[in-house]
Design a protein around this motif. Sequence first.
Motif, mmCIF file in Angstrom:
data_model
loop_
_atom_site.group_PDB
_atom_site.id
_atom_site.type_symbol
_atom_site.label_atom_id
_atom_site.label_comp_id
_atom_site.label_asym_id
_atom_site.label_seq_id
_atom_site.Cartn_x
_atom_site.Cartn_y
_atom_site.Cartn_z
ATOM 1 N N ARG A 101 0.832 -1.206 0.000
ATOM 2 C CA ARG A 101 0.000 0.000 0.000
ATOM 3 C C ARG A 101 0.865 1.255 0.000
ATOM 4 O O ARG A 101 0.552 2.229 -0.681
ATOM 5 C CB ARG A 101 -0.942 -0.022 1.199
ATOM 6 C CG ARG A 101 -1.916 -1.206 1.147
ATOM 7 C CD ARG A 101 -2.867 -1.221 2.308
ATOM 8 N NE ARG A 101 -3.791 -0.101 2.243
ATOM 9 C CZ ARG A 101 -4.781 0.086 3.113
ATOM 10 N NH1 ARG A 101 -4.956 -0.764 4.110
ATOM 11 N NH2 ARG A 101 -5.587 1.123 2.999
ATOM 12 N N ARG A 102 1.990 1.218 0.770
ATOM 13 C CA ARG A 102 2.890 2.381 0.751
ATOM 14 C C ARG A 102 3.521 2.562 -0.625
ATOM 15 O O ARG A 102 3.648 3.686 -1.121
ATOM 16 C CB ARG A 102 3.976 2.210 1.815
ATOM 17 C CG ARG A 102 3.515 2.506 3.234
ATOM 18 C CD ARG A 102 4.698 2.728 4.153
ATOM 19 N NE ARG A 102 5.536 1.528 4.240
ATOM 20 C CZ ARG A 102 5.379 0.588 5.165
ATOM 21 N NH1 ARG A 102 4.406 0.691 6.072
ATOM 22 N NH2 ARG A 102 6.178 -0.459 5.203
ATOM 23 N N THR A 105 2.225 1.672 -3.441
ATOM 24 C CA THR A 105 1.180 2.161 -4.338
ATOM 25 C C THR A 105 0.961 3.657 -4.158
ATOM 26 O O THR A 105 0.868 4.408 -5.143
ATOM 27 C CB THR A 105 -0.136 1.404 -4.086
ATOM 28 O OG1 THR A 105 0.075 0.007 -4.279
ATOM 29 C CG2 THR A 105 -1.227 1.883 -5.022
ATOM 30 N N GLU A 106 0.881 4.105 -2.930
ATOM 31 C CA GLU A 106 0.697 5.537 -2.669
ATOM 32 C C GLU A 106 1.882 6.339 -3.179
ATOM 33 O O GLU A 106 1.718 7.426 -3.764
ATOM 34 C CB GLU A 106 0.507 5.759 -1.169
ATOM 35 C CG GLU A 106 -0.799 5.185 -0.630
ATOM 36 C CD GLU A 106 -0.866 5.228 0.892
ATOM 37 O OE1 GLU A 106 0.121 5.720 1.504
ATOM 38 O OE2 GLU A 106 -1.874 4.771 1.467
ATOM 39 N N ASP A 107 3.090 5.815 -2.970
ATOM 40 C CA ASP A 107 4.298 6.485 -3.469
ATOM 41 C C ASP A 107 4.260 6.576 -4.987
ATOM 42 O O ASP A 107 4.594 7.613 -5.586
ATOM 43 C CB ASP A 107 5.527 5.708 -2.995
ATOM 44 C CG ASP A 107 6.830 6.437 -3.307
ATOM 45 O OD1 ASP A 107 6.782 7.587 -3.794
ATOM 46 O OD2 ASP A 107 7.913 5.859 -3.052
ATOM 47 N N THR A 141 1.620 9.202 -6.113
ATOM 48 C CA THR A 141 2.105 10.565 -5.841
ATOM 49 C C THR A 141 3.214 10.950 -6.805
ATOM 50 O O THR A 141 3.236 12.067 -7.348
ATOM 51 C CB THR A 141 2.618 10.660 -4.394
ATOM 52 O OG1 THR A 141 1.564 10.303 -3.500
ATOM 53 C CG2 THR A 141 3.098 12.065 -4.086
ATOM 54 N N SER A 191 -6.009 3.879 -9.168
ATOM 55 C CA SER A 191 -5.247 2.977 -8.305
ATOM 56 C C SER A 191 -6.124 2.354 -7.243
ATOM 57 O O SER A 191 -7.191 2.873 -6.908
ATOM 58 C CB SER A 191 -4.112 3.757 -7.630
ATOM 59 O OG SER A 191 -4.650 4.708 -6.704
#
Length: 724
Positions: free
Chosen positions: A87-88, A90-92, A95, A108
């Motif tokens: 999840r981190r 994916t968020e990275d 962004t 996403s």
Amino acid sequence: MLPEKIAAWSLRHRALTLVGWVALVVVALLSGMLLDGESRRSTDPGESGRAQTALNAQSTFDPLRENVLVAAKEPGSPPFAANEELRRATEDLVTTLTGSGAVTDVRSPPADGERISADGTSGLVGFSVAGGEKDVRPNFETATARVAEVAARHPSVRLSQSGDLSLSTVVDKGIREDVQRSELLSLPLTLVILLIVFGALVAASVPLLLAGTSVAATFGFLSVVDDFTPINSATTVITLLIGMAVGVDYSLFFLRRQREERARGHSVDDAIRVAARTSGHVVVVSGVTVVLCVGGLVFTGLDNFTGLAISTAFVVGLAVLGGVTVLPALLSLLGDKVDRGRIPWLGKRRTAAEKSRFWSATARVVTRRPALWGGLATALLILLTLPALGMRLQDPTPAESLPRSMAAIDAAVRTQEAFPGVVYPATVVLTAERGGPVDSPALRAAITDLERRIGESSGVLNKPIAVANVDQAVVVRVPLSGAGRDAEADAALAKLRTEVLPETIGKVDGVEFAVSGRTANARDFADRVIERMPLVFGFVLLAAFLLLLRAFRSVPVALVSIVLNLLSIGAAYGVLTWIFQDGHFASLLGFTPYGGVVGWLPMFMFVLLLGLSMDYHIFILSRIRERRAEGAVTAIVRGTGTSAGVVSGAAVIMVGVFSVFITLSAIEYKMMGVGMAVAVLIDATLIRGVLLPAFLAALGERAWRRDRKSVARERVLELSSPNA
């Protein structure tokens, strides 16, 4: 005969002939550089072609989509929803991509619940590459670099990028590398074979020079033709190897006959004239046969096949022209110097062209019991043909065509497994029947209904779909079940076209829809090929029959030649199916079987092989006919024996050149190389050495019944020959 007259003129004007050829090649190359405009784009047939045309009419283009599969590298990791590192990452990734300014419409998980795989282990981040036509490539490279940066920050996570540009880039790169590899391998390989055949460096260089200049001139002219008819990269590779094969073959026929006549004591120019009247005539008839047979591809109505027919006609036509003009002039200029640079042992053995003891003995045995040996050879070829009865015509996707060692191909395979259909979605193009903008509340409601129907399709059609406005049109991407070009994908495409779209989009007044995409393009292409196949085959068979009838004035000989060619082509089909569809020798040849044979290949092989294999038949039949006064059996044995050297050399060269295809990366090229090489090998051994002598022996004098005028004309030519 006309070839002899042309050759005689070339002998009288050697300098003018050679300078004229060089000038022709230079003009072709300069025209290619100076007149090279914008290459014409290929148009797909059927409904996919209509969709493509509708998109091309828009002032903007369909945004190119890319996907990044987010998954843990280690097996047994927690599922996506419970995996903090995934999840981190994916968020990275979201962004970083959003902040790059190179992408738009980033989708996403977990914001989009449909972007988590069915087994819950991976997520899918999708985005469109931003910018106009000139900005797409730089923005794609920027986005790809950002994905790599995120991957480096999360070493335990695998980020696999694939999509429109990723796959097209790796395919284009593979084609460029294949072209370079074919150029690097074909010339040295051909030279080595020619050195073995002739045993002298100068003699071996002459066919290579003629073939190379014919190919170079063809490429120059094709740069101009490309402005009017699409000439794709695959056509370039095929043209190169066909040009090398026929150019060397035609030179080989001529040069070996000239050597035979020199060995009989004739002067250089007299030997050339005899070679022009005999082998030169064979070259012209063979070349015309190849051009006419390949011309049958025009009847498909497919512009890529039309481009291939034009390119083949150019390279074969130039090889024939050079064979009856430049080759006589060059051999006359060289004289006995053509045997300089002899290779030890080979040079001594190959200087004088002699008949083959092996093939003479084989022909002698076969003609004694033609029914037995002909029946055994026919049975063997039919046995080889049997696997072709189960042939499945199916084009490979890029992931099936290219090796998985390529990063984009590996990513496509992983993404397709986790999210079926996302890599090769159907592209639904929506336009207004009367022109103008198509987007409206009613259409948006229909698209929502379409998405609902997709969710109810039990995996035949899949989510997530992507909707984009393209100028006045709307494009909807719908993932299909299956692997992109298999029966399951075809069934999903048919359901989308005939049920789901008519019951949703089709209910909106004034809206037209057409479906394209990789599955649709391949399906429509295959349908067109199957539809036109009888017309193409009929034209090619009729053209070959009429040319053989014109050349030999014998219906039995023409029919036998065509039947024998069909047997060799059928056997090649069977071997092709057994190897590539059934997966035999996959590790040795470097491919992964996908359960089918490229849809366009059988028709292409039929057309090209029927033309190319006529070289051997016309050459051998001409030698046999020259000796028909000695008796049917004696003529067959001596004609087969004296032609064996040149035919064997020509076959080895063709097999070697076509084997270059096997070393290329794409499975389509490997199939073509194996199929063509096997057919030529069969034609030069079983057909030439067993079946042809058997059939001719069985026919006896009936094979050569012709009108008195034809016989009298040939008798006059024989009496006026230096051999008389």
